[in-house]
Write a protein that holds these residues in place. Sequence first.
Motif, PDB file in Angstrom:
ATOM      1  N   LEU A  38      -5.070  30.683 -25.945  1.00  0.00           N
ATOM      2  CA  LEU A  38      -6.469  31.016 -25.203  1.00  0.00           C
ATOM      3  C   LEU A  38      -7.592  30.547 -26.117  1.00  0.00           C
ATOM      4  N   GLN A  39      -7.571  30.250 -27.181  1.00  0.00           N
ATOM      5  CA  GLN A  39      -8.423  29.895 -28.358  1.00  0.00           C
ATOM      6  C   GLN A  39      -8.487  28.422 -28.033  1.00  0.00           C
ATOM      7  N   ALA A  40      -7.501  27.895 -27.973  1.00  0.00           N
ATOM      8  CA  ALA A  40      -7.273  26.311 -27.907  1.00  0.00           C
ATOM      9  C   ALA A  40      -7.803  25.800 -26.510  1.00  0.00           C
ATOM     10  N   VAL A  41      -7.678  26.585 -25.471  1.00  0.00           N
ATOM     11  CA  VAL A  41      -8.293  26.354 -24.211  1.00  0.00           C
ATOM     12  C   VAL A  41      -9.682  26.304 -24.152  1.00  0.00           C
ATOM     13  N   ALA A  42     -10.311  27.590 -25.060  1.00  0.00           N
ATOM     14  CA  ALA A  42     -11.789  27.630 -25.225  1.00  0.00           C
ATOM     15  C   ALA A  42     -12.391  26.558 -25.886  1.00  0.00           C
ATOM     16  N   ASP A  43     -11.544  25.963 -27.049  1.00  0.00           N
ATOM     17  CA  ASP A  43     -11.964  24.648 -27.785  1.00  0.00           C
ATOM     18  C   ASP A  43     -12.394  23.586 -26.976  1.00  0.00           C
ATOM     19  N   LYS A  44     -11.454  23.474 -25.789  1.00  0.00           N
ATOM     20  CA  LYS A  44     -11.746  22.457 -24.915  1.00  0.00           C
ATOM     21  C   LYS A  44     -13.026  22.600 -24.089  1.00  0.00           C
ATOM     22  N   VAL A  45     -13.174  23.819 -23.861  1.00  0.00           N
ATOM     23  CA  VAL A  45     -14.060  24.360 -22.725  1.00  0.00           C
ATOM     24  C   VAL A  45     -15.508  24.167 -23.230  1.00  0.00           C
ATOM     25  N   GLU A  46     -15.755  24.933 -24.369  1.00  0.00           N
ATOM     26  CA  GLU A  46     -16.939  25.214 -24.916  1.00  0.00           C
ATOM     27  C   GLU A  46     -17.745  24.081 -25.172  1.00  0.00           C
ATOM     28  N   PRO A  47     -17.280  23.002 -25.883  1.00  0.00           N
ATOM     29  CA  PRO A  47     -18.372  21.958 -26.224  1.00  0.00           C
ATOM     30  C   PRO A  47     -19.055  21.090 -24.984  1.00  0.00           C
ATOM     31  N   VAL A  48     -17.862  21.106 -23.789  1.00  0.00           N
ATOM     32  CA  VAL A  48     -18.183  20.248 -22.691  1.00  0.00           C
ATOM     33  C   VAL A  48     -19.431  21.064 -21.862  1.00  0.00           C
ATOM     34  N   VAL A  49     -19.103  22.395 -21.703  1.00  0.00           N
ATOM     35  CA  VAL A  49     -20.107  23.327 -21.079  1.00  0.00           C
ATOM     36  C   VAL A  49     -21.483  23.110 -21.869  1.00  0.00           C
TER      37      VAL A  49
END
Length: 425
Positions: free
Chosen positions: A380-391
């Motif tokens: 889940l943290q790896a998923v959030a790593d991808k989402v956070e900077p884009v958002v």
Amino acid sequence: MCEEEQPQPQPPSQSQPQPQSPSRRGVLRWGAVAAAVPAAAGVAALAWPTGASGASAGQASAVGGAFYRTAPGDTLRGIAARFLGSEERWSELYQLNRKALGRETAPRPGLQLALPESPNGARSRAYAPLPATARPLPVPAEGYRLDRIGDALYAVTAGGTQAAFLVTDAGVVVVDAPPSLAEALPAAIRRVTGRKVTHLVYSHDHADHTANAAAFGDVVRIAHTATAERIKANQDPGRPMPTVTFTDRYRLDVGGQRLLLSYPGANHEAGNILIHAPRQRAAMMVDVVMPGWAPFRAWGTADSVPGVLRAHDQLARMDIDTYIGGHVHRLGTKEDVEVSREFVQDLWKETGKAIAGTDMGPFFGKVEAGNNWAGFDLYLQAVADKVEPVVHRKWLGRLGAVDVFTRENALTVALSQIVDAPRDL
Ligand SMILES: [Zn+2]
């Protein structure tokens, strides 16, 4: 979570991989970093990267303990603007992290930068400044803001909480009774009319909006059946039981005025209703759209994560001019509803993309065999790593507090996409 949705854990690999960061949590505190570094060599994959870290933890804690882990596309000026309030303070960042940065002008992704103390000696301001549309509005001498909407609807706002009342020929209909407006709401009603409060609508059960309901005495109290169930279970004398309940729709006609209550299904909370004042071209739905702001943590503490998206869709279809959201500093508009909808849909979409592009299996090989929680957390943290900077890149400066809960909301949404797995969104 269902058993069959648990991925099969894999044995840890014999040769330990190079230590790598399980997450880039943005701003980190030294305590959190220390806690995240396990003592056991068997879980070395959880350790923070030593090579990528700029200041050693000891050095960094000496300057106040706040860190930022860089994301792709970050610049020192951008980081200074977000966390220090001015891009001109980039040189302070550079001085503090000189060794780590070397001759680089743009920090490489994954670098842990120490943030300087603010001039007053307090810890660094670790959050991005609010855009103008999210900042508090001036509060008059009475201590609250009173907005009139159309001929007879009013909103009362103080300290970031909001309630409403409708003045009719036969009495006053109050929507919600927040404890933080215990004095302001009755005072605002007295300012507008000498009529008594005859009805109270519970928008939902949450205490921050309703726990002062008993103060309005023996009035007609209207709520959704799910709200009535929660009120019953919570046994708070400040929230007396509703006298009228409904499941789908309810039309409240009082003294020549009308409120249309409807339920779009579980959303922020089961029982949280949409309140439409057609004559005033206004809608009130509490804790769904925060005008000018990104959602609060845990997707606005949502009972149903997909339900929050569906409630946005429903609000966006309404022909209204004014939206009353129950929090933050001002009333909303149709545009606020649309921008909030765009944000939640964007975060939902980016999370879906990150899930599709992240293989879950390998994360279970990085933790002790059978520790499914840990493997799932790394995933889940790896998923959030991808989402956070884009958002962040798309939304910082457009909505308030995008940097505060976006990571956590990405985790919440990721889990919802896995376990709720809605097919309509
Ligand atoms: Zn609530």
